[in-house]
Design a protein around this motif. Structure first.
Motif, PDB file in Angstrom:
ATOM      1  N   ARG A   1       0.860  -1.178   0.000  1.00  0.00           N
ATOM      2  CA  ARG A   1       0.000   0.000   0.000  1.00  0.00           C
ATOM      3  C   ARG A   1       0.897   1.229   0.000  1.00  0.00           C
ATOM      4  O   ARG A   1       1.940   1.254   0.626  1.00  0.00           O
ATOM      5  N   SER A   2       0.482   2.270  -0.669  1.00  0.00           N
ATOM      6  CA  SER A   2       1.256   3.496  -0.743  1.00  0.00           C
ATOM      7  C   SER A   2       1.492   4.079   0.643  1.00  0.00           C
ATOM      8  O   SER A   2       0.614   4.020   1.510  1.00  0.00           O
ATOM      9  N   SER A   3       2.650   4.670   0.829  1.00  0.00           N
ATOM     10  CA  SER A   3       2.946   5.327   2.101  1.00  0.00           C
ATOM     11  C   SER A   3       2.086   6.582   2.283  1.00  0.00           C
ATOM     12  O   SER A   3       1.984   7.111   3.378  1.00  0.00           O
TER      13      SER A   3
ATOM     14  N   GLY B   1      -5.295   5.440   7.202  1.00  0.00           N
ATOM     15  CA  GLY B   1      -5.841   4.247   7.824  1.00  0.00           C
ATOM     16  C   GLY B   1      -7.300   4.002   7.476  1.00  0.00           C
ATOM     17  O   GLY B   1      -7.913   3.068   7.976  1.00  0.00           O
ATOM     18  N   ALA B   2      -7.860   4.811   6.588  1.00  0.00           N
ATOM     19  CA  ALA B   2      -9.278   4.695   6.237  1.00  0.00           C
ATOM     20  C   ALA B   2      -9.564   3.579   5.234  1.00  0.00           C
ATOM     21  O   ALA B   2     -10.707   3.360   4.871  1.00  0.00           O
ATOM     22  N   ASN B   3      -8.532   2.887   4.786  1.00  0.00           N
ATOM     23  CA  ASN B   3      -8.695   1.767   3.849  1.00  0.00           C
ATOM     24  C   ASN B   3      -9.354   2.198   2.540  1.00  0.00           C
ATOM     25  O   ASN B   3     -10.139   1.470   1.967  1.00  0.00           O
TER      26      ASN B   3
ATOM     27  N   ARG C   1      -5.477  -4.142  -6.525  1.00  0.00           N
ATOM     28  CA  ARG C   1      -6.775  -4.449  -5.911  1.00  0.00           C
ATOM     29  C   ARG C   1      -7.212  -3.310  -5.002  1.00  0.00           C
ATOM     30  O   ARG C   1      -6.415  -2.462  -4.594  1.00  0.00           O
ATOM     31  N   ASP C   2      -8.479  -3.316  -4.651  1.00  0.00           N
ATOM     32  CA  ASP C   2      -9.076  -2.342  -3.744  1.00  0.00           C
ATOM     33  C   ASP C   2      -8.799  -2.784  -2.312  1.00  0.00           C
ATOM     34  O   ASP C   2      -9.150  -3.903  -1.930  1.00  0.00           O
ATOM     35  N   SER C   3      -8.220  -1.923  -1.513  1.00  0.00           N
ATOM     36  CA  SER C   3      -7.881  -2.294  -0.140  1.00  0.00           C
ATOM     37  C   SER C   3      -9.118  -2.565   0.717  1.00  0.00           C
ATOM     38  O   SER C   3      -9.043  -3.265   1.716  1.00  0.00           O
ATOM     39  N   LYS C   4     -10.282  -2.032   0.314  1.00  0.00           N
ATOM     40  CA  LYS C   4     -11.513  -2.278   1.078  1.00  0.00           C
ATOM     41  C   LYS C   4     -12.063  -3.680   0.843  1.00  0.00           C
ATOM     42  O   LYS C   4     -12.898  -4.153   1.595  1.00  0.00           O
TER      43      LYS C   4
END
Length: 73
Positions: free
Chosen positions: A21-23, A27-29, A49-52
Motif C-alpha cells: 500500500r502506498s505510504s 488508515g481509512a482503507n 486491488r481495492d484495499s476495502k
C-alpha cells in the motif's frame, strides 16, 4: 503463446504475493494495493486491488501500461 490474463476474479487466488500500500495512504482503507506475482501466468504483471475488498478482484497490468497510467496521472 496465449495472451496474459487481464484480471483475477479473487485476488486471494494469487499465491506467493506481498500486497503493498502506498505510504501516502491513510488508515481509512480507501486506497489501492499492488503486488507482483512471482509464479503462474501472472508472472511479470502488476496486480492491483481495492484495499476495502482484499478478497475481491484484481486487475493485471504490464509494467509499461502501469508506468503509462502513472505518468498520465
Amino acid at each position: 503463446m496465449p495472451a496474459p490474463p487481464r484480471n483475477i476474479l479473487a485476488s486471494t487466488d494469487l499465491h506467493d504475493v506481498r500486497w503493498l500500500r502506498s505510504s501516502y495512504s491513510t488508515g481509512a482503507n480507501n486506497c489501492v494495493e499492488t503486488a507482483r506475482p512471482r509464479s503462474g501466468p501472472e508472472t511479470g504483471l502488476l496486480a492491483v486491488r481495492d484495499s476495502k475488498n482484499p478478497a475481491g478482484p484484481a486487475l493485471l497490468f504490464s509494467a509499461g501500461s502501469w508506468a503509462g497510467f502513472l505518468t498520465a496521472l
